[in-house]
Structures are given as structure tokens and as C-alpha cells.
Design a protein around this motif. Structure first.
Motif, PDB file in Angstrom:
ATOM      1  N   LYS A   2       0.840  -1.190   0.000  1.00 42.68           N
ATOM      2  CA  LYS A   2       0.000   0.000   0.000  1.00 42.68           C
ATOM      3  C   LYS A   2       0.878   1.245   0.000  1.00 42.68           C
ATOM      4  CE  LYS A   2      -3.927  -2.100   2.359  1.00 42.68           C
ATOM      5  NZ  LYS A   2      -4.834  -2.016   3.529  1.00 42.68           N
ATOM      6  N   SER A   4       0.777   5.775   0.560  1.00 44.42           N
ATOM      7  CA  SER A   4       0.016   6.902   1.077  1.00 44.42           C
ATOM      8  C   SER A   4      -0.408   7.810  -0.051  1.00 44.42           C
ATOM      9  CB  SER A   4       0.867   7.696   2.071  1.00 44.42           C
ATOM     10  OG  SER A   4       1.933   8.297   1.370  1.00 44.42           O
ATOM     11  N   SER A  33      -2.723   5.464  -8.430  1.00 39.60           N
ATOM     12  CA  SER A  33      -3.258   5.000  -7.153  1.00 39.60           C
ATOM     13  C   SER A  33      -3.057   3.508  -6.934  1.00 39.60           C
ATOM     14  CB  SER A  33      -4.754   5.329  -7.060  1.00 39.60           C
ATOM     15  OG  SER A  33      -5.458   4.701  -8.117  1.00 39.60           O
ATOM     16  N   TRP A  91     -10.150   8.208   3.472  1.00 37.27           N
ATOM     17  CA  TRP A  91      -9.558   6.951   2.996  1.00 37.27           C
ATOM     18  C   TRP A  91      -8.336   7.218   2.125  1.00 37.27           C
ATOM     19  CZ3 TRP A  91      -9.141   5.139  -2.090  1.00 37.27           C
ATOM     20  CH2 TRP A  91      -8.710   3.812  -2.214  1.00 37.27           C
ATOM     21  N   THR A  92      -8.379   8.259   1.323  1.00 41.40           N
ATOM     22  CA  THR A  92      -7.246   8.584   0.453  1.00 41.40           C
ATOM     23  C   THR A  92      -5.976   8.800   1.260  1.00 41.40           C
ATOM     24  OG1 THR A  92      -8.705   9.602  -1.196  1.00 41.40           O
ATOM     25  CG2 THR A  92      -6.381  10.219  -1.274  1.00 41.40           C
ATOM     26  N   HIS A  95      -5.706   5.234   4.194  1.00 43.94           N
ATOM     27  CA  HIS A  95      -6.093   3.866   3.814  1.00 43.94           C
ATOM     28  C   HIS A  95      -5.130   2.809   4.353  1.00 43.94           C
ATOM     29  CE1 HIS A  95      -3.466   5.155   0.424  1.00 43.94           C
ATOM     30  NE2 HIS A  95      -3.007   3.917   0.531  1.00 43.94           N
ATOM     31  N   ASP A  96      -3.951   3.211   4.835  1.00 41.39           N
ATOM     32  CA  ASP A  96      -3.047   2.246   5.468  1.00 41.39           C
ATOM     33  C   ASP A  96      -3.563   1.784   6.823  1.00 41.39           C
ATOM     34  OD1 ASP A  96      -1.138   2.037   3.491  1.00 41.39           O
ATOM     35  OD2 ASP A  96       0.071   3.692   4.250  1.00 41.39           O
ATOM     36  N   THR A  99     -10.071   0.305   6.639  1.00 44.46           N
ATOM     37  CA  THR A  99     -10.699  -0.377   5.510  1.00 44.46           C
ATOM     38  C   THR A  99     -12.108   0.172   5.370  1.00 44.46           C
ATOM     39  OG1 THR A  99     -11.567  -2.170   6.903  1.00 44.46           O
ATOM     40  CG2 THR A  99      -9.385  -2.486   5.909  1.00 44.46           C
ATOM     41  N   VAL A 100     -12.611   0.171   4.146  1.00 43.17           N
ATOM     42  CA  VAL A 100     -13.954   0.684   3.875  1.00 43.17           C
ATOM     43  C   VAL A 100     -14.781  -0.389   3.193  1.00 43.17           C
ATOM     44  CG1 VAL A 100     -15.314   2.365   2.566  1.00 43.17           C
ATOM     45  CG2 VAL A 100     -13.221   3.091   3.732  1.00 43.17           C
ATOM     46  N   HIS A 142     -10.253  -3.628  -5.962  1.00 36.69           N
ATOM     47  CA  HIS A 142      -9.526  -2.495  -5.394  1.00 36.69           C
ATOM     48  C   HIS A 142      -9.973  -1.152  -5.968  1.00 36.69           C
ATOM     49  CE1 HIS A 142      -6.525  -4.823  -3.142  1.00 36.69           C
ATOM     50  NE2 HIS A 142      -6.514  -5.660  -4.170  1.00 36.69           N
ATOM     51  N   GLN A 146     -12.955   4.035  -5.708  1.00 34.03           N
ATOM     52  CA  GLN A 146     -12.646   5.176  -6.565  1.00 34.03           C
ATOM     53  C   GLN A 146     -13.742   5.396  -7.607  1.00 34.03           C
ATOM     54  OE1 GLN A 146      -8.860   3.293  -7.415  1.00 34.03           O
ATOM     55  NE2 GLN A 146      -7.791   5.144  -6.798  1.00 34.03           N
TER      56      GLN A 146
END
Length: 256
Positions: A2, A4, A33, A91-92, A95-96, A99-100, A142, A146
Motif C-alpha cells: 500500500k 500513502s 493510485s 480513505w485517500t 487507507h493504510d 478499511t472501507v 480495489h 474510486q
């Protein structure tokens, strides 16, 4: 692996500088991304060194991320605002450590009719939007968040589907999503979402309805609506990332 949100910006700047010199811009099938999503993608996009460096300084993998689940409707104005102004920006950056999970259904109802098995608060277009987004979540993995953010932040959610899909998941054709919507898979996905929504305890009374680590409280909902970013930082049990603490982030530009 992942990365950032800051690292994505860094990579874009880095390769933009390369393109102005003697080094050609790297060609790969993936948007920035996703460059660090896997070793294979990183190698194809020629950023494996940068991705490995970021991954080495990432959060402690033994500490579970904050699990955020949003129960919503595709055409609900309040849901659209929450997704575009709170959930996706948070989340952007984080996200590390989070979780969504998206559950498009909300205040819809199941009907006994085979031709029209659902009715929705904002009419038939919303039922279609819910099912399209359920299919996108199922088919694109994934990239789903987005794509859905792209749709929900657009002036017209349904008209934005195809360009958003092409932008973030070009390998998934619209015909594949359309077949899901028109076939039995779409109905099954919506029944699954209906079951998840009915199982909420306490039962939802409105949307957006947000749970954290599987639990709902009015206190957390109030915090989420005003500053989801700070709430996720607060709930994370591991060492806070620099974005949460306000510590400066230094990026090594030596390899540009």
C-alpha cells in the motif's frame, strides 16, 4: 503493498519531471493510485524501489485497521455528501490504517415481484444505481471505491458510471457490469446487501449509517459526520501515522 496519498502525489511529480528530461514517462496499464498494490504492478510501472521504501515505513501489520462500513443509497443527497467530503478524502490519506466496506441498499425494500424485486426511497433510478454500484464492488475489487466516489461526486450519478469505470477500471467493460445488473447476479448482490442491512443492531433509522469495527454509536456517528479523519485516527490502536499526528513527512527525491 500500500502507499500513502502523499506518495502518489510524489510519484506523479517525480515522473512528470522525468518526462521533461531524457527519461521517458513509464508506460503501464494502471493509474498511480494502484502502482504499489502488488509487486507485479510496481515492476511493470518501474516504481518497485519507491514502493518498497514506502512499504517498509508503513504501519504495523499486526495492528488491525479501523473497519468502516457505510450503509447508504446511491441517490441520497446526504450519502453523496458524506462519501465525497468525508469518507473518500479520509480513505485517500489514511487507507493504510482503515478499511472501507460499502453497502448500497439503505431504506430500500424487497418485493415479491420477480420483475421489480426492490423499491427504493428515491425511486427506480436509485434502485438501478444501487445495483450498478453493488455490481461494481463485486467486479472491480480495489478500484471500486474510486469508481463509486467518482459517480457519487458527479452532477449525475447514473450518467457518470461509464466514464468513471473507464477511468479507474479500464479492464472491466461496461457490458460486464450491465450483464450483472440485468442478470441474476445483480439481484443476488442486492439481496445480500438487504440481509446485511436488516442484520444491523441497532437497526438503522436513516442513511448514511456508519459502523466502526462492526459497531454503531450515536457518538461516533456525530464525530464521523463532522470529522471522520480525526475519528479514524482516534480509533486506530497502533502508532499513529504522520498524517494523524501532524508530523512533517520527508520524501526522498534522490531517485528522480
Amino acid at each position: 503493498m500500500k502507499q500513502s496519498g502523499l506518495f502518489v502525489v510524489f510519484l506523479l511529480l517525480c515522473f512528470d519531471r522525468r518526462s521533461s528530461g531524457s527519461h521517458p514517462k513509464p508506460s503501464c496499464r494502471y493509474p498511480p493510485s494502484q502502482w504499489c498494490r502488488s509487486l507485479e504492478i510496481a515492476i511493470e510501472c518501474r516504481v518497485q524501489k519507491q514502493c518498497m521504501e514506502v512499504n517498509a515505513t508503513g504501519p504495523n501489520k499486526s495492528v488491525p485497521p479501523v473497519s468502516v462500513t457505510l450503509y447508504y443509497e446511491s441517490l441520497c443527497p446526504a450519502c453523496r455528501v458524506f462519501i465525497s467530503q468525508q469518507l473518500f478524502p479520509t480513505w485517500t490519506i489514511l487507507h493504510d490504517i482503515m478499511t472501507v466496506t460499502l453497502v448500497p441498499y439503505g431504506n430500500a425494500k424487497e418485493l415479491p415481484s420477480a420483475n421489480s424485486p426492490f423499491t427504493c426511497q428515491h425511486g427506480e433510478p436509485e434502485c438501478r444505481g444501487n445495483m450498478i454500484e453493488a455490481c461494481i464492488i463485486h467486479l472491480t475489487g480495489h478500484s471500486a471505491f474510486q469508481i463509486i466516489h467518482c459517480m457519487e461526486s458527479a452532477a449525475d450519478v447514473l450518467n457518470a458510471v461509464q466514464p468513471c469505470l473507464q477511468l479507474y477500471a479500464p479492464s472491466v467493460s461496461w457490458s460486464t457490469v450491465d450483464s450483472c445488473v440485468k442478470g441474476g447476479l445483480g439481484n443476488q448482490l442486492m439481496r445480500d446487501n438487504a440481509a446485511m442491512t436488516r442484520a444491523l443492531n441497532p437497526a438503522h433509522t436513516h442513511v448514511p449509517w456508519v459502523t466502526f469495527n462492526g459497531e454503531y454509536t450515536e457518538e461516533n456517528e456525530d464525530k464521523a459526520m463532522s470529522s471522520l479523519f480525526h475519528l479514524v485516527c482516534q480509533l486506530y490502536k497502533g502508532v499513529k501515522p504522520p498524517a494523524c499526528t501532524g508530523a512533517p513527512v520527508r520524501l526522498n527525491r534522490g531517485f528522480c
